[in-house]
Enzyme design. Structure first.
Site, PDB file in Angstrom:
ATOM      1  N   HIS A  19     -23.174  -9.991 -63.903  1.00  0.00           N
ATOM      2  CA  HIS A  19     -23.566  -8.797 -63.164  1.00  0.00           C
ATOM      3  C   HIS A  19     -22.090  -8.236 -62.756  1.00  0.00           C
ATOM      4  CE1 HIS A  19     -27.726  -9.492 -63.392  1.00  0.00           C
ATOM      5  NE2 HIS A  19     -27.445 -10.769 -63.435  1.00  0.00           N
TER       6      HIS A  19
ATOM      7  N   ARG B 287     -20.233   2.912 -66.643  1.00  0.00           N
ATOM      8  CA  ARG B 287     -21.535   2.863 -66.599  1.00  0.00           C
ATOM      9  C   ARG B 287     -22.151   2.924 -65.384  1.00  0.00           C
ATOM     10  NH1 ARG B 287     -23.899  -1.741 -64.367  1.00  0.00           N
ATOM     11  NH2 ARG B 287     -25.738  -2.463 -65.286  1.00  0.00           N
TER      12      ARG B 287
ATOM     13  N   GLY C  31     -35.266  -4.848 -65.681  1.00  0.00           N
ATOM     14  CA  GLY C  31     -33.939  -5.697 -65.778  1.00  0.00           C
ATOM     15  C   GLY C  31     -32.978  -5.013 -64.863  1.00  0.00           C
TER      16      GLY C  31
ATOM     17  N   GLU D 179     -42.542  -7.608 -70.026  1.00  0.00           N
ATOM     18  CA  GLU D 179     -43.765  -7.781 -70.879  1.00  0.00           C
ATOM     19  C   GLU D 179     -45.018  -8.158 -70.321  1.00  0.00           C
ATOM     20  OE1 GLU D 179     -40.644  -8.609 -71.402  1.00  0.00           O
ATOM     21  OE2 GLU D 179     -40.017  -8.205 -73.563  1.00  0.00           O
TER      22      GLU D 179
ATOM     23  N   GLU E 158     -30.850  -0.258 -68.063  1.00  0.00           N
ATOM     24  CA  GLU E 158     -29.705  -0.378 -68.813  1.00  0.00           C
ATOM     25  C   GLU E 158     -29.901  -1.520 -69.862  1.00  0.00           C
ATOM     26  OE1 GLU E 158     -27.036  -1.770 -70.389  1.00  0.00           O
ATOM     27  OE2 GLU E 158     -26.052  -2.287 -68.402  1.00  0.00           O
TER      28      GLU E 158
ATOM     29  N   GLU F   4     -29.098  -8.193 -78.466  1.00  0.00           N
ATOM     30  CA  GLU F   4     -29.876  -8.722 -77.370  1.00  0.00           C
ATOM     31  C   GLU F   4     -31.338  -8.062 -77.558  1.00  0.00           C
ATOM     32  OE1 GLU F   4     -28.552  -8.358 -73.555  1.00  0.00           O
ATOM     33  OE2 GLU F   4     -26.301  -8.508 -74.095  1.00  0.00           O
TER      34      GLU F   4
ATOM     35  N   GLU G 216     -37.125  -8.066 -62.792  1.00  0.00           N
ATOM     36  CA  GLU G 216     -36.045  -8.868 -63.334  1.00  0.00           C
ATOM     37  C   GLU G 216     -36.562 -10.190 -63.455  1.00  0.00           C
ATOM     38  OE1 GLU G 216     -32.742  -8.550 -64.170  1.00  0.00           O
ATOM     39  OE2 GLU G 216     -32.865 -10.648 -64.438  1.00  0.00           O
TER      40      GLU G 216
HETATM   41  N1  GJV Z   1     -37.874  -8.405 -68.328  1.00  0.00           N
HETATM   42  C1  GJV Z   1     -37.111  -8.541 -67.168  1.00  0.00           C
HETATM   43  N2  GJV Z   1     -35.666  -8.501 -67.037  1.00  0.00           N
HETATM   44  C2  GJV Z   1     -34.763  -8.667 -68.164  1.00  0.00           C
HETATM   45  C3  GJV Z   1     -35.679  -8.413 -69.455  1.00  0.00           C
HETATM   46  C4  GJV Z   1     -36.897  -8.455 -69.637  1.00  0.00           C
HETATM   47  N3  GJV Z   1     -37.714  -8.491 -70.667  1.00  0.00           N
HETATM   48  N4  GJV Z   1     -34.674  -8.527 -70.406  1.00  0.00           N
HETATM   49  C5  GJV Z   1     -33.635  -8.445 -69.739  1.00  0.00           C
HETATM   50  N5  GJV Z   1     -33.712  -8.504 -68.394  1.00  0.00           N
HETATM   51  N6  GJV Z   1     -27.834  -4.028 -71.033  1.00  0.00           N
HETATM   52  N7  GJV Z   1     -27.805  -5.662 -72.793  1.00  0.00           N
HETATM   53  C6  GJV Z   1     -32.763  -8.573 -67.186  1.00  0.00           C
HETATM   54  C7  GJV Z   1     -31.551  -9.709 -67.449  1.00  0.00           C
HETATM   55  O1  GJV Z   1     -31.913 -10.672 -66.814  1.00  0.00           O
HETATM   56  C8  GJV Z   1     -30.511  -8.908 -66.816  1.00  0.00           C
HETATM   57  O2  GJV Z   1     -30.282  -9.071 -65.457  1.00  0.00           O
HETATM   58  C9  GJV Z   1     -30.651  -7.576 -67.149  1.00  0.00           C
HETATM   59  O3  GJV Z   1     -31.929  -7.214 -67.641  1.00  0.00           O
HETATM   60  C10 GJV Z   1     -29.765  -7.203 -68.317  1.00  0.00           C
HETATM   61  C11 GJV Z   1     -29.113  -5.808 -68.326  1.00  0.00           C
HETATM   62  C12 GJV Z   1     -27.855  -5.714 -69.012  1.00  0.00           C
HETATM   63  N8  GJV Z   1     -27.925  -6.069 -70.445  1.00  0.00           N
HETATM   64  C13 GJV Z   1     -27.965  -5.459 -71.557  1.00  0.00           C
END
Ligand code: GJV
Length: 403
Positions: free
Chosen positions: A89, A98, A122, A174, A188, A197, A145
């Site tokens: 974070h 960003r 997220g 989901e 994001e 990811e 989150e």
């Molecule tokens: N549901 C809730 N939170 C999520 C999910 C999901 N399916 N997938 C990711 N996160 N840009 N590649 C949350 C994760 O825990 C993190 O705090 C944030 O989204 C990722 C954001 C940056 N990652 C990225």
């Protein structure tokens, strides 16, 4: 030492359609014999007496294939575990391009955001939800989150007096239940090389469940861009190094170096714009309104570069940009670009090295395709394959002379 490994029995985890020349087509459940593993990505296999290459990611060893049901293909414990600590974070929040891009979207659209319902998928520490609450007057923001960071986010919402507007929901997007449909789905989700990811899948599923008809996706579209490039520093550091190691010849380690350093993409590569050998081309474009989860299995793009510089061609560099459309008809959109000519971001660029650099000339043409193939077992991973060839005017001119 024997060069050949003993034959091993594997099972195809999903179907693969070969190219009709040196690749083999296999169907899910096929039992085949792996004859050689010349690279970590492509293996030489035999199926019913026919030989060919198959992506290693599609195969699992006999016993392991039977066990795969028990493992979590999303590796959520590890994934959400890492987002439960501050390290990532801090990295994301410290990324000014960003974070400012998201703020800019909200500021520019603040009038239209009035009385709108927003889902922030997220949300992490909740920065985007907080921007919404502070800089616009939405009716509600649902900040979703899955990681344990959600508890801290709730505290931050309170500390910043936004609890009237922002509701933090801890859970996987989901599975979470919202009290209503939303006008805007902001997230994001972009990973290395855009898709890594595959958080984008969660966004698409949430879109289909919670975005009202005619609602807005932020980002609204995403593009992957590619360029042939020089990467002299990286080549020197990982490959040329062995040519003279403290005055000794260590070149027998170069095949190993190739496997270890060049077979996989190098993430977080900072590319000097001057190392682009041609004008970058957009190879893949995602429309966040029409993209389907099934489309993610395999994404393909074509390219044809005309070299603008002569010099060593070490590999290809890739990066992405995303676009946020305005809530107002005809309003200006906002772009977040992670390319070498834009403000640096924490994603930087992704470098794909050739096995060996090639000397290329101005006017040479590099044509080919890029395929992003999602791993059939480990759903957050992918294999990137680049097919290309180079036609050189210089060589053609030389061979004309020789004839
Ligand atoms: N549901 C809730 N939170 C999520 C999910 C999901 N399916 N997938 C990711 N996160 N840009 N590649 C949350 C994760 O825990 C993190 O705090 C944030 O989204 C990722 C954001 C940056 N990652 C990225």
């Amino acid at each position: 030492m024997e060069d050949e490994e003993p034959p091993e029995e594997y099972v195809a985890l999903c179907s693969f359609t070969g190219n009709g020349s040196d690749q083999l087509s296999v169907s899910r459940g096929d039992r085949l014999i792996v004859r050689a593993k010349p690279s970590s990505d492509w293996w030489w296999v035999e199926l019913r007496g026919v030989n060919g290459y198959v992506p290693a990611s599609h195969l699992l060893q006999g016993d392991a294939a039977e066990q795969q049901e028990v493992e979590d293909p999303w590796q959520d414990e590890e994934y959400f575990g890492s987002y439960g600590t501050l390290r990532l974070h801090l990295e994301m929040l410290s990324d000014k391009s960003r974070t400012e891009a998201f703020r800019k979207v909200i500021v520019r659209n603040s009038a239209s955001l009035q009385e709108k319902v927003v889902m922030d998928l997220g949300c992490g520490t909740g920065i985007v939800s907080l921007f919404c609450a502070k800089l616009a007057q939405p009716a509600a923001v649902y900040a979703v989150e899955a990681s344990s960071m959600a508890a801290c986010t709730r505290e931050l919402v309170k500390q910043n007096a936004c609890e009237e507007v922002v509701t933090v929901l801890q859970g996987r997007a989901e599975e979470v239940q919202l009290p209503e449909q939303v006008d805007i789905l902001v997230s994001e989700w972009m990973g290395n090389c855009l898709l890594f990811e595959y958080m984008v899948e969660s966004v698409l599923l949430a879109r289909d469940r919670w975005l009202r008809d005619g609602g807005t996706m932020w980002p609204s579209s995403a593009t992957l861009t590619l360029v042939p490039c020089r990467a002299h520093g990286y080549y020197a550091e990982k490959m040329a190094f062995w040519e003279n190691t403290y005055g000794l010849d260590f070149t027998p380690l170069q095949p190993l170096a190739l496997q270890e350093f060049f077979a996989k993409p190098k993430f977080s590569h900072v590319m000097d714009p001057d190392d682009c050998l041609a004008s970058p081309e957009d190879v893949i474009r995602l429309d966040m309104y029409t993209l389907q989860v099934a489309d993610l299995e395999e994404m393909q793009g074509q390219f044809q570069f005309c070299l603008e510089k002569s010099g060593l061609f070490h590999g290809f560099s890739a990066w992405f940009s995303v676009c946020f459309k305005s809530l107002e008809e005809g309003g200006a959109s906002v772009e977040l670009n992670t390319g070498p000519n834009a403000e640096p971001t924490h994603w930087k660029q992704t470098l794909f090295m050739l096995d060996e650099p090639i000397f290329a000339h101005v006017g040479d043409s590099i044509r080919g395709s890029i395929i992003l193939r999602r791993n059939p077992v480990w759903r957050r991973h992918m294999t990137v394959t680049l097919h290309w060839d180079i036609s050189s005017h210089v060589q053609e001119a030389l061979s004309c002379k020789a004839n």
